[in-house]
Enzyme design. Structure first.
Site, PDB file in Angstrom:
ATOM      1  N   GLU A  70       0.861  -1.195   0.000  1.00  0.00           N
ATOM      2  CA  GLU A  70       0.000   0.000   0.000  1.00  0.00           C
ATOM      3  C   GLU A  70       0.888   1.232   0.000  1.00  0.00           C
ATOM      4  O   GLU A  70       2.059   1.151   0.370  1.00  0.00           O
ATOM      5  CB  GLU A  70      -0.830   0.056   1.296  1.00  0.00           C
ATOM      6  CG  GLU A  70      -1.761  -1.087   1.472  1.00  0.00           C
ATOM      7  CD  GLU A  70      -2.347  -1.137   2.893  1.00  0.00           C
ATOM      8  OE1 GLU A  70      -2.031  -0.250   3.711  1.00  0.00           O
ATOM      9  OE2 GLU A  70      -3.101  -2.073   3.145  1.00  0.00           O
ATOM     10  N   LYS A 101       2.213   4.652   1.592  1.00  0.00           N
ATOM     11  CA  LYS A 101       2.311   5.205   2.944  1.00  0.00           C
ATOM     12  C   LYS A 101       1.915   6.675   2.845  1.00  0.00           C
ATOM     13  O   LYS A 101       2.620   7.484   2.242  1.00  0.00           O
ATOM     14  CB  LYS A 101       3.739   5.055   3.475  1.00  0.00           C
ATOM     15  CG  LYS A 101       3.879   5.464   4.929  1.00  0.00           C
ATOM     16  CD  LYS A 101       5.239   5.057   5.445  1.00  0.00           C
ATOM     17  CE  LYS A 101       5.463   5.419   6.893  1.00  0.00           C
ATOM     18  NZ  LYS A 101       4.883   6.619   7.394  1.00  0.00           N
ATOM     19  N   ASP A 156       1.226  10.434   3.826  1.00  0.00           N
ATOM     20  CA  ASP A 156       1.966  11.339   4.700  1.00  0.00           C
ATOM     21  C   ASP A 156       1.008  12.326   5.358  1.00  0.00           C
ATOM     22  O   ASP A 156       0.849  13.461   4.913  1.00  0.00           O
ATOM     23  CB  ASP A 156       3.028  12.073   3.872  1.00  0.00           C
ATOM     24  CG  ASP A 156       4.123  12.627   4.764  1.00  0.00           C
ATOM     25  OD1 ASP A 156       4.112  12.314   5.965  1.00  0.00           O
ATOM     26  OD2 ASP A 156       4.982  13.358   4.250  1.00  0.00           O
ATOM     27  N   TYR A 216      -6.831   2.156   6.371  1.00  0.00           N
ATOM     28  CA  TYR A 216      -6.009   1.012   5.957  1.00  0.00           C
ATOM     29  C   TYR A 216      -5.864  -0.085   7.005  1.00  0.00           C
ATOM     30  O   TYR A 216      -5.063  -0.993   6.840  1.00  0.00           O
ATOM     31  CB  TYR A 216      -4.617   1.490   5.535  1.00  0.00           C
ATOM     32  CG  TYR A 216      -3.988   2.504   6.475  1.00  0.00           C
ATOM     33  CD1 TYR A 216      -3.666   2.169   7.787  1.00  0.00           C
ATOM     34  CD2 TYR A 216      -3.720   3.802   6.042  1.00  0.00           C
ATOM     35  CE1 TYR A 216      -3.102   3.083   8.643  1.00  0.00           C
ATOM     36  CE2 TYR A 216      -3.158   4.733   6.906  1.00  0.00           C
ATOM     37  CZ  TYR A 216      -2.850   4.363   8.204  1.00  0.00           C
ATOM     38  OH  TYR A 216      -2.296   5.276   9.051  1.00  0.00           O
ATOM     39  N   LYS A 249      10.556   3.654   3.209  1.00  0.00           N
ATOM     40  CA  LYS A 249      10.439   5.104   2.983  1.00  0.00           C
ATOM     41  C   LYS A 249      11.157   5.495   1.692  1.00  0.00           C
ATOM     42  O   LYS A 249      12.306   5.088   1.468  1.00  0.00           O
ATOM     43  CB  LYS A 249      11.055   5.873   4.157  1.00  0.00           C
ATOM     44  CG  LYS A 249      10.415   5.573   5.503  1.00  0.00           C
ATOM     45  CD  LYS A 249       9.175   6.399   5.753  1.00  0.00           C
ATOM     46  CE  LYS A 249       9.522   7.741   6.249  1.00  0.00           C
ATOM     47  NZ  LYS A 249       9.338   8.122   7.542  1.00  0.00           N
ATOM     48  N   CYS A 286      24.422  46.415   2.192  1.00  0.00           N
ATOM     49  CA  CYS A 286      22.978  46.147   2.259  1.00  0.00           C
ATOM     50  C   CYS A 286      22.308  46.531   0.931  1.00  0.00           C
ATOM     51  O   CYS A 286      22.465  47.663   0.463  1.00  0.00           O
ATOM     52  CB  CYS A 286      22.349  46.943   3.403  1.00  0.00           C
ATOM     53  SG  CYS A 286      20.559  46.761   3.478  1.00  0.00           S
ATOM     54  N   CYS A 307      19.769  49.672   1.873  1.00  0.00           N
ATOM     55  CA  CYS A 307      20.172  51.000   2.338  1.00  0.00           C
ATOM     56  C   CYS A 307      21.649  51.301   2.089  1.00  0.00           C
ATOM     57  O   CYS A 307      22.114  52.400   2.366  1.00  0.00           O
ATOM     58  CB  CYS A 307      19.836  51.164   3.824  1.00  0.00           C
ATOM     59  SG  CYS A 307      20.927  50.224   4.893  1.00  0.00           S
ATOM     60  N   CYS A 349      22.687  43.763   8.364  1.00  0.00           N
ATOM     61  CA  CYS A 349      22.786  45.189   8.071  1.00  0.00           C
ATOM     62  C   CYS A 349      22.658  45.888   9.419  1.00  0.00           C
ATOM     63  O   CYS A 349      21.662  45.712  10.121  1.00  0.00           O
ATOM     64  CB  CYS A 349      21.660  45.619   7.135  1.00  0.00           C
ATOM     65  SG  CYS A 349      21.489  47.415   7.094  1.00  0.00           S
ATOM     66  N   CYS A 352      17.065  51.575   7.872  1.00  0.00           N
ATOM     67  CA  CYS A 352      16.962  50.642   6.741  1.00  0.00           C
ATOM     68  C   CYS A 352      15.494  50.216   6.594  1.00  0.00           C
ATOM     69  O   CYS A 352      14.933  49.576   7.491  1.00  0.00           O
ATOM     70  CB  CYS A 352      17.874  49.438   7.024  1.00  0.00           C
ATOM     71  SG  CYS A 352      17.845  48.223   5.709  1.00  0.00           S
TER      72      CYS A 352
HETATM   73  S1  IVH Z   1      -0.542   0.395   8.914  1.00  0.00           S
HETATM   74  C1  IVH Z   1      -0.565  -1.788  12.878  1.00  0.00           C
HETATM   75  N1  IVH Z   1      -0.679   1.457   6.524  1.00  0.00           N
HETATM   76  O1  IVH Z   1       2.572   5.374   9.040  1.00  0.00           O
HETATM   77  C2  IVH Z   1      -0.350  -1.127  11.565  1.00  0.00           C
HETATM   78  N2  IVH Z   1       0.166   2.805   8.289  1.00  0.00           N
HETATM   79  O2  IVH Z   1       5.167   5.071  10.283  1.00  0.00           O
HETATM   80  C3  IVH Z   1      -0.804   0.260  11.552  1.00  0.00           C
HETATM   81  N3  IVH Z   1       0.715   5.115   7.607  1.00  0.00           N
HETATM   82  O3  IVH Z   1       1.391   5.095  12.340  1.00  0.00           O
HETATM   83  C4  IVH Z   1      -0.277   1.089  10.468  1.00  0.00           C
HETATM   84  N4  IVH Z   1       0.130   4.905   5.505  1.00  0.00           N
HETATM   85  O4  IVH Z   1       0.107   6.635  10.670  1.00  0.00           O
HETATM   86  C5  IVH Z   1      -0.331   1.654   7.808  1.00  0.00           C
HETATM   87  N5  IVH Z   1      -0.927   2.285   4.373  1.00  0.00           N
HETATM   88  C6  IVH Z   1      -0.576   2.481   5.638  1.00  0.00           C
HETATM   89  C7  IVH Z   1      -0.082   3.714   6.103  1.00  0.00           C
HETATM   90  C8  IVH Z   1       0.293   3.839   7.440  1.00  0.00           C
HETATM   91  C9  IVH Z   1       0.594   5.735   6.433  1.00  0.00           C
HETATM   92  C10 IVH Z   1       1.253   5.760   8.828  1.00  0.00           C
HETATM   93  C11 IVH Z   1       0.522   5.423  10.096  1.00  0.00           C
HETATM   94  C12 IVH Z   1       1.550   4.769  10.988  1.00  0.00           C
HETATM   95  C13 IVH Z   1       2.822   5.343  10.427  1.00  0.00           C
HETATM   96  C14 IVH Z   1       4.009   4.492  10.763  1.00  0.00           C
END
Ligand code: IVH
Length: 692
Positions: free
Chosen positions: A112, A114, A116, A224, A311, A405, A408, A423, A429
């Site tokens: 999946e 991740k 942000d 998720y 990451k 500057c 001035c 400055c 200024c």
């Molecule tokens: S699963 C027990 N799935 O990333 C498992 N987390 O760095 C619970 N996050 O605390 C997390 N996308 O806030 C999961 N597809 C995803 C996610 C995800 C973002 C975040 C989440 C977690 C943090 C960990």
């Protein structure tokens, strides 16, 4: 229509509006126009106003929020909210996959994105949203239900059937780039500080006190993970698609991978494709699909063993450095800003980047015309992180930093230990003066409404503002005659100016804009010296005795007060009636004399601030953090577990609200000699300052 008919209509409208919200926000397939939707919503709002006792707490009208303030209650998660183990390296990820395959044999992984944003746990009871709680420390979080209700993609009632009677679904609250950009444009226009990234913006928005404001911020929520007892699903993928059927927004960008290579392919694809997504992602989460296998793997104290987050490397872009501008801040600090050939980076078009200072230009050997790498960090504007030497032209020359500057013409100076050039011409200024005025009026300082950046610029151009003291001598007629202002805005400004005279001393001190004296430092200095005159009289050594004040700050303060122009401004502000003394409450008893107290948690009969005021009224001192210097903590309902642990470790006494009240209730009032009006002794009284 009868009351029964009206209530029937309310239920019908709730259902219709929920259905159309889902079609619009989750399915992306609206069936009615916005206008029709609003008409239905208004009809329901009117009915709810007539029959408030019959309104559903999960009514779609709650999506628009309320401007009531909410204190967030800390609540325990039924199932702890774990985090994920992280990795940045594909070798490490490969080893994790190999280990699991070795242990379990055949394994399917769900991959999946991740997201942000900021984590959220939504609790549903019998298909209705009961509670939304932030992650907090994983065991307890803040109850932000009223704010989350305003997020249109969160179903208030589930559709379909077969959902467990009680469950928690977890996901991420995100702020899409479009909402984020709009918010920052609005903040810029209002002269407010910009938000660094969509993650901070989402987390900050969720903790706003007005859910009405939250409703306008355009948050989104993607889910998720499901937590509950005896869930009737055998795999994570099955759970995701079932939950999608109940109306939750669940990403389509998932895959089932049966090998390390398939996982790597998913990652490689999204490392590029994510750039086209309308929201921020920072990696890929890899989860074991089978719930039975997840149970076999179990969890460590912090994170499940059946999932890992890979990451992405921070996004980089390569573009041409066209020129460098030098900005002069209110303290005279010079900041070089790079103008770039516009380039797409992490969801936005970037035209400018910061370079910080001359040392960095020299260190990276940045030259005009170079192709430079830019990255987004935690800051608002991206920074230049390197130069592509192979693309440098043969005629390029090292960058020559400015010596004078740009505003001035004064020769720039450098302070010991400071990387920036300054400055020194503080009094003449223009950007320094305008910057200081902007700082002076801002919300956390004198909070003068109506005096935004543009108006200050206008007043400057018309010769009406030359320093902060001029704000208190603005001529109403002249003000109203300025273009774009008019009588109403002028009156608004003057009212703001009048009200600013009640701003407490510690904020006045911050507002003066003394170099290195930020909001917190100003508070410490004000509390230590109690008056502006005492600060002005203090030597650098004496100043350094205040908390948080080192040599650099102390020197900056003495230099500020040694300057004739500053002294003249201060006298003018004094005449205008600004508060130059700390208001302190006269203690009514000595019950807590010499005692340092920490107030923590929520209390039954009083707010936390009331409790703190009681400490001071009885001669005690409030401290924010638990340390060995604390005599006791008064613990309310939800004192944080970390604080409790620390207190126990240090042997600091913990009192309940009742024990604390008992301690002060019987306290003997202080007998004051020759106080002519004893009935006012409990009120706030300014400490008299002496002229400097
Ligand atoms: S699963 C027990 N799935 O990333 C498992 N987390 O760095 C619970 N996050 O605390 C997390 N996308 O806030 C999961 N597809 C995803 C996610 C995800 C973002 C975040 C989440 C977690 C943090 C960990």
């Amino acid at each position: 229509m009868s009351r029964t008919d009206d209530i029937k209509r309310m239920r019908q409208l709730e259902q219709e509006l929920d259905y159309h919200s889902q079609r619009y926000y989750v399915d992306n397939a609206p069936e009615i126009s916005d206008f029709e939707f609003d008409a239905l919503l208004r009809e329901l709002q009117d009915l709810e106003a007539t029959y408030p006792e019959d309104a559903d707490p999960n009514s779609p009208t709650k999506r628009v929020g309320s401007d009531l303030t909410t204190e967030f209650e800390s609540v325990e998660h039924r199932y702890p909210m774990q985090s994920l183990a992280n990795t940045y390296s594909s070798e490490e990820l490969g080893e994790w996959i190999d280990r699991i395959v070795k242990e379990l044999g055949e394994v399917e992984f769900v991959t999946e994105l991740k997201f942000d944003g900021t984590a959220i746990s939504l609790c549903y009871e019998n298909g209705a949203l009961k509670r939304a709680v932030t992650r907090g420390d994983g065991r307890r979080g803040d109850d932000v239900t009223n704010n989350v209700r305003t997020i249109t993609s969160v179903p208030l009632k589930l559709r379909g059937e077969g959902y467990p009677a009680l469950f928690e679904i977890r996901g991420e609250i995100i702020m899409p780039y479009a909402s984020f950009d709009r918010l920052n444009r609005e903040r810029e226009a209002a002269g407010e500080p910009l938000l660094a990234n969509p993650r901070n913006a989402a987390a900050g928005t969720l903790k706003l006190q007005s859910s009405q404001t939250v409703a306008h911020r355009g948050l989104d929520c993607t889910l998720y993970h499901l937590a509950g007892d005896n869930l009737p699903y055998t795999t994570h993928a099955e759970m995701l698609s079932t939950a999608r059927g109940w109306g939750f927004k669940i990403s389509d960008h998932t895959a089932i991978c049966r090998s390390r290579e398939e996982v790597e392919k998913f990652i490689a694809y999204w490392d590029t494709e994510r750039k086209a997504l309308p929201y921020a992602t920072d990696g890929v989460v890899i989860k074991v699909n089978s719930y039975a296998q997840q149970r076999t793997l179990g969890s460590t104290a912090k994170a499940p063993r059946w999932a890992v987050a890979y990451k992405f490397q921070a996004e980089k872009a390569l573009t041409k450095l066209l020129s460098v501008d030098f900005q002069v801040g209110r303290t005279g600090a010079i900041t070089p800003v790079a103008n770039l050939e516009p380039v797409q980076l992490a969801g936005t078009v970037v035209k400018r980047a910061s370079i910080h200072n001359a040392d960095q230009i020299a260190q990276l050997d940045i030259r005009l015309g170079d192709m430079v790498y830019i990255e987004k960090g935690g800051e608002i504007i991206p920074k230049i992180t390197g130069v592509e030497q192979s693309l440098r032209t043969s005629d390029s020359k090292p960058f020559e930093y400015i010596t004078h500057c740009p505003e001035c013409g004064s020769e720039l100076v450098r302070f010991e230990g400071e990387a920036k050039h300054y400055c020194p011409n503080q009094s003449d200024c223009p950007p320094q003066i305008i910057g200081r005025i902007e700082h002076f009026v801002k919300r956390k300082a004198m909070d003068i409404e109506g005096l935004g950046g543009e108006t200050i610029e206008l007043l400057w151009q018309n010769g009406m503002l030359r320093d902060i003291a001029d704000i208190y001598h603005l001529d109403p007629v002249q003000l109203a005659s300025l273009p774009r202002l008019g009588e109403k805005s002028a009156a608004n400004i003057l009212e703001g100016v009048r009200r600013s005279k009640d701003v407490p001393f510690e904020r006045v001190l911050f507002a003066l804009g003394i170099r290195f004296v930020g909001e917190t430092t100003a508070k410490y200095i004000a509390t230590h010296f109690l008056s502006l005159d005492a600060i002005a009289r203090a030597s650098a050594e004496e100043l350094a005795e205040a908390e948080e004040v080192g040599d650099k700050i102390a020197r900056s303060i003495t230099e500020y007060f040694a300057d004739d122009n500053n002294r003249r401004i201060i006298e003018s502000l004094r005449e205008a009636g600004l508060k130059f003394d700390m208001e302190i409450k006269q203690p009514t008893s000595n019950a807590l004399l010499g005692k340092s107290v920490v107030i923590s948690g929520k209390f039954l009969g009083r707010s936390r601030d009331d409790m703190k005021a009681l400490v001071e009224e009885h001669g005690g001192k409030n401290l924010a953090a638990v340390s060995a210097n604390v005599d006791f903590i008064v613990a309310g309902e939800n004192m944080g577990p970390a604080k409790r642990q620390k207190a126990e470790k240090l042997g600091v006494k913990i009192l309940s609200e009742e024990e604390f009240m008992a301690l002060i209730e019987g306290a003997k009032p202080i007998e004051r000699e020759a106080v002519s009006e004893p009935e006012t002794s409990a009120e706030a009284k300014p400490v008299q300052g002496t002229l400097f």
